[in-house]
Scaffold this active site. Structure first.
Site, PDB file in Angstrom:
ATOM      1  N   ASP A 152       5.013   0.196   0.556  1.00 55.55           N
ATOM      2  CA  ASP A 152       3.840   1.063   0.574  1.00 55.55           C
ATOM      3  C   ASP A 152       2.998   0.876   1.833  1.00 55.55           C
ATOM      4  O   ASP A 152       2.699  -0.249   2.233  1.00 55.55           O
ATOM      5  CB  ASP A 152       3.007   0.774  -0.680  1.00 55.55           C
ATOM      6  CG  ASP A 152       1.895   1.784  -0.896  1.00 55.55           C
ATOM      7  OD1 ASP A 152       1.988   2.885  -0.323  1.00 55.55           O
ATOM      8  OD2 ASP A 152       0.949   1.462  -1.638  1.00 55.55           O
ATOM      9  N   HIS A 153       2.597   1.990   2.421  1.00 57.04           N
ATOM     10  CA  HIS A 153       1.700   2.013   3.582  1.00 57.04           C
ATOM     11  C   HIS A 153       2.168   1.074   4.694  1.00 57.04           C
ATOM     12  O   HIS A 153       1.414   0.247   5.196  1.00 57.04           O
ATOM     13  CB  HIS A 153       0.263   1.687   3.151  1.00 57.04           C
ATOM     14  CG  HIS A 153      -0.467   2.895   2.641  1.00 57.04           C
ATOM     15  ND1 HIS A 153      -1.061   3.806   3.474  1.00 57.04           N
ATOM     16  CD2 HIS A 153      -0.666   3.345   1.390  1.00 57.04           C
ATOM     17  CE1 HIS A 153      -1.607   4.775   2.749  1.00 57.04           C
ATOM     18  NE2 HIS A 153      -1.372   4.527   1.481  1.00 57.04           N
ATOM     19  N   GLU A 175       8.199   9.074   2.427  1.00 55.91           N
ATOM     20  CA  GLU A 175       6.873   9.681   2.261  1.00 55.91           C
ATOM     21  C   GLU A 175       6.060   9.536   3.536  1.00 55.91           C
ATOM     22  O   GLU A 175       6.008   8.457   4.138  1.00 55.91           O
ATOM     23  CB  GLU A 175       6.112   9.041   1.099  1.00 55.91           C
ATOM     24  CG  GLU A 175       4.656   9.523   1.000  1.00 55.91           C
ATOM     25  CD  GLU A 175       4.022   9.293  -0.355  1.00 55.91           C
ATOM     26  OE1 GLU A 175       4.629   9.713  -1.364  1.00 55.91           O
ATOM     27  OE2 GLU A 175       2.945   8.699  -0.416  1.00 55.91           O
ATOM     28  N   LYS A 203     -11.530   3.687  -4.809  1.00 51.61           N
ATOM     29  CA  LYS A 203     -10.735   2.821  -5.669  1.00 51.61           C
ATOM     30  C   LYS A 203     -11.359   2.647  -7.049  1.00 51.61           C
ATOM     31  O   LYS A 203     -12.548   2.355  -7.181  1.00 51.61           O
ATOM     32  CB  LYS A 203     -10.575   1.441  -5.021  1.00 51.61           C
ATOM     33  CG  LYS A 203      -9.910   1.458  -3.654  1.00 51.61           C
ATOM     34  CD  LYS A 203      -8.474   1.910  -3.731  1.00 51.61           C
ATOM     35  CE  LYS A 203      -7.797   1.817  -2.381  1.00 51.61           C
ATOM     36  NZ  LYS A 203      -6.405   2.295  -2.416  1.00 51.61           N
ATOM     37  N   HIS A 231      -2.749   9.826  -3.210  1.00 54.30           N
ATOM     38  CA  HIS A 231      -3.001   8.393  -3.074  1.00 54.30           C
ATOM     39  C   HIS A 231      -4.337   8.008  -3.705  1.00 54.30           C
ATOM     40  O   HIS A 231      -5.219   8.846  -3.887  1.00 54.30           O
ATOM     41  CB  HIS A 231      -2.998   7.994  -1.601  1.00 54.30           C
ATOM     42  CG  HIS A 231      -1.624   7.998  -0.994  1.00 54.30           C
ATOM     43  ND1 HIS A 231      -1.339   7.447   0.244  1.00 54.30           N
ATOM     44  CD2 HIS A 231      -0.440   8.476  -1.462  1.00 54.30           C
ATOM     45  CE1 HIS A 231      -0.058   7.604   0.508  1.00 54.30           C
ATOM     46  NE2 HIS A 231       0.507   8.229  -0.510  1.00 54.30           N
TER      47      HIS A 231
END
Length: 497
Positions: free
Chosen positions: A166-167, A275, A317, A349
């Site tokens: 991820d990321h 992605e 978040k 996201h």
């Protein structure tokens, strides 16, 4: 595959050998030829138990006893498990099922996620951790996939799951994640995106644009300048000013995306969900910019599975969406039309707990899409602490306040600490209410790394060890909280059958 009666695993014998109470995960009991294997837990540790004989018995490393072998649930033994039970290996979402990223920062959440997924067609990404999260939890990507694979075996979950690097921003991290078993790469090209362009006046914009190599400018102008492009029911014009902004903002990022695709994705011996993340920007992604990027990816022969724009509004978040829902719906529709036209799915996201927009996503996208969650699973662990060990929760809360300023350097949140009710005013049976308060949720959400890893003056964990001990004691309670919470996400997203 034949499942054997769990009574063939004698837990009393295992308890005598391990010196601790043993929990047998009955759904894991599996026959592999002449060998019976199962997953058990003794304290905070999990073990594979093997009875019988055969290749798997010989290949698993552990301690031999009369009638059985007890093997630690470690990385080496996970690879053996993968060899004999292919459903424990992460795979790509080649069927393009609706998907949910279910990052598990603690390595204890996947059983609850599996419970929530029952009756759905969702493709889960059980192993999902960013480099930042790995650093904050002192884990490796191997650790993350290990935990997911053992949980899949534990629950007898055979319908497929993914592993998301991820990321990722650096080629060495991408290469390493793929070698460790990542089936999805979320490429964060934010370091190649120039966030300063949108604020330039026309003279400064033109000066910056003219500094770009002439051959590059001429190519983009020939392909796109003043072009009217019809995508679905929308007609978008890439006027000169907008084209200059897009070239300056995204040109280097597109070069990087192409490099990563050609070096790692298209050459991979197994399918990889690729992605593109363009959400780590200072301003929302204009649909015209999304179109420009989509056209360039097609021209460069870069095939992606999902793309994450930065939508209008705020995706902070651990709390619900902040912004105008009608404007979000209009903006989302344009992005969805572009994604459908070019044959990839949209990705959302920081998607956990965005309950107000979930029905809009389901209604507007009209098909498969991806939503990333992570921290909400940590917050459900904190909720469990508030219910089962008020003293530990109070220490966590106070330490989070001390560490909030440090954590805020890594996250964009609008937390108002002075709006959080003073801990001394709250009775033990009311502590769980903090998990319903946006400010307290963000306080507890972003300080997780410090709560897990900070040490006391003797070098022991200040809080982390007690938290994991509680999760073991209250394993079923955590599972139930997660199942309920994630099921709410799935229902509102339209992912439930």
């Amino acid at each position: 595959m034949e499942l054997y009666d769990s009574k063939q695993i004698n837990t009393q014998v295992l308890e005598a050998r391990l010196g601790k109470p043993v929990r047998l995960y009955e759904r894991s009991v599996t026959s592999l030829g002449e060998c019976l294997i199962a997953l058990i837990r003794a304290g905070r540790n999990k073990y594979l138990v093997c009875q019988g004989s055969g290749p798997v018995f010989e290949e698993l490393s552990g301690e031999n006893f009369p009638l059985c072998k007890i093997c630690p649930a470690n990385h080496a033994n996970r690879l053996v498990l993968n060899k004999y039970l292919p459903y424990t290996i992460p795979v790509a979402n080649t069927a393009r099922r609706p998907s949910l990223g279910l990052g598990d920062r603690l390595g204890e959440a996947t059983a609850g996620h599996i419970e929530a997924l029952k009756g759905t067609n969702v493709f889960p990404i059980f192993a999902q951790q960013s480099i930042r999260e790995l650093n904050f939890t002192n884990r490796t990507f191997d650790d993350v996939i290990d935990a997911a694979a053992y949980a899949v075996f534990q629950e007898g979950y055979t319908t497929g799951y993914g592993a998301d690097g991820d990321h990722l921003k650096k080629c060495p991290d991408i290469e390493k994640s793929l070698s460790q078993g990542a089936t999805m790469i979320t490429l964060d090209s934010s370091e190649q995106i120039d966030n300063s362009i949108q604020s330039l006046d026309e003279d400064a914009l033109l000066a910056r644009y003219q500094a770009v190599e002439e051959q590059i400018r001429e190519l983009y102008e020939r392909l796109y300048q003043e072009q009217l492009l019809t995508i679905g029911e929308y007609t978008l014009k890439l006027d000169r000013k907008h084209l200059m902004q897009d070239v300056l903002t995204y040109h280097k990022a597109l070069d990087f995306i192409q490099l990563v695709y050609e070096t790692y994705i298209s050459t991979s011996p197994k399918p990889v969900d690729f992605e593109i993340s363009i959400d780590e920007t200072d301003t929302p992604t204009d649909p015209k910019s999304h179109l420009f990027i989509a056209l360039e990816l097609k021209r460069r022969h870069v095939t992606i599975a999902t793309l994450a724009p930065r939508f209008i509004g705020e995706f902070q978040k651990g709390i619900d969406y902040i912004g105008d829902l009608s404007l979000f719906s209009e903006n989302l529709e344009q992005h969805a039309v572009i994604a459908r036209h070019f044959g990839y799915r949209l990705s959302i996201h920081s998607g956990s707990d965005k309950f107000s927009i979930f029905p809009i996503l389901a209604k507007t996208i009209k098909g498969s899409f991806h939503v990333k969650t992570a921290g909400t699973n940590w917050l459900e662990a904190v909720r469990l602490v508030s219910q089962k060990d008020p003293s530990l929760y109070r220490r966590m809360h106070n330490h989070a306040l001390k560490r909030f300023a440090d954590a805020k350097k890594f996250y964009h949140v609008s937390t108002k600490l002075d709006a959080i009710r003073d801990l001394d005013e709250v009775q033990d049976n009311e502590l769980w209410h903090y998990l319903e308060d946006d400010n307290a949720r963000q306080l507890l959400h972003i300080t997780y790394g410090y709560l897990l890893l900070d040490e006391n003056e003797l070098g022991g964990k200040l809080i982390g060890d007690e938290l994991f001990d509680l999760l073991v004691r209250e394993e079923e309670g955590y599972r139930a909280l997660l199942a309920k919470h994630i099921a709410k996400h799935l229902a509102l997203l339209g992912f439930s059958r």
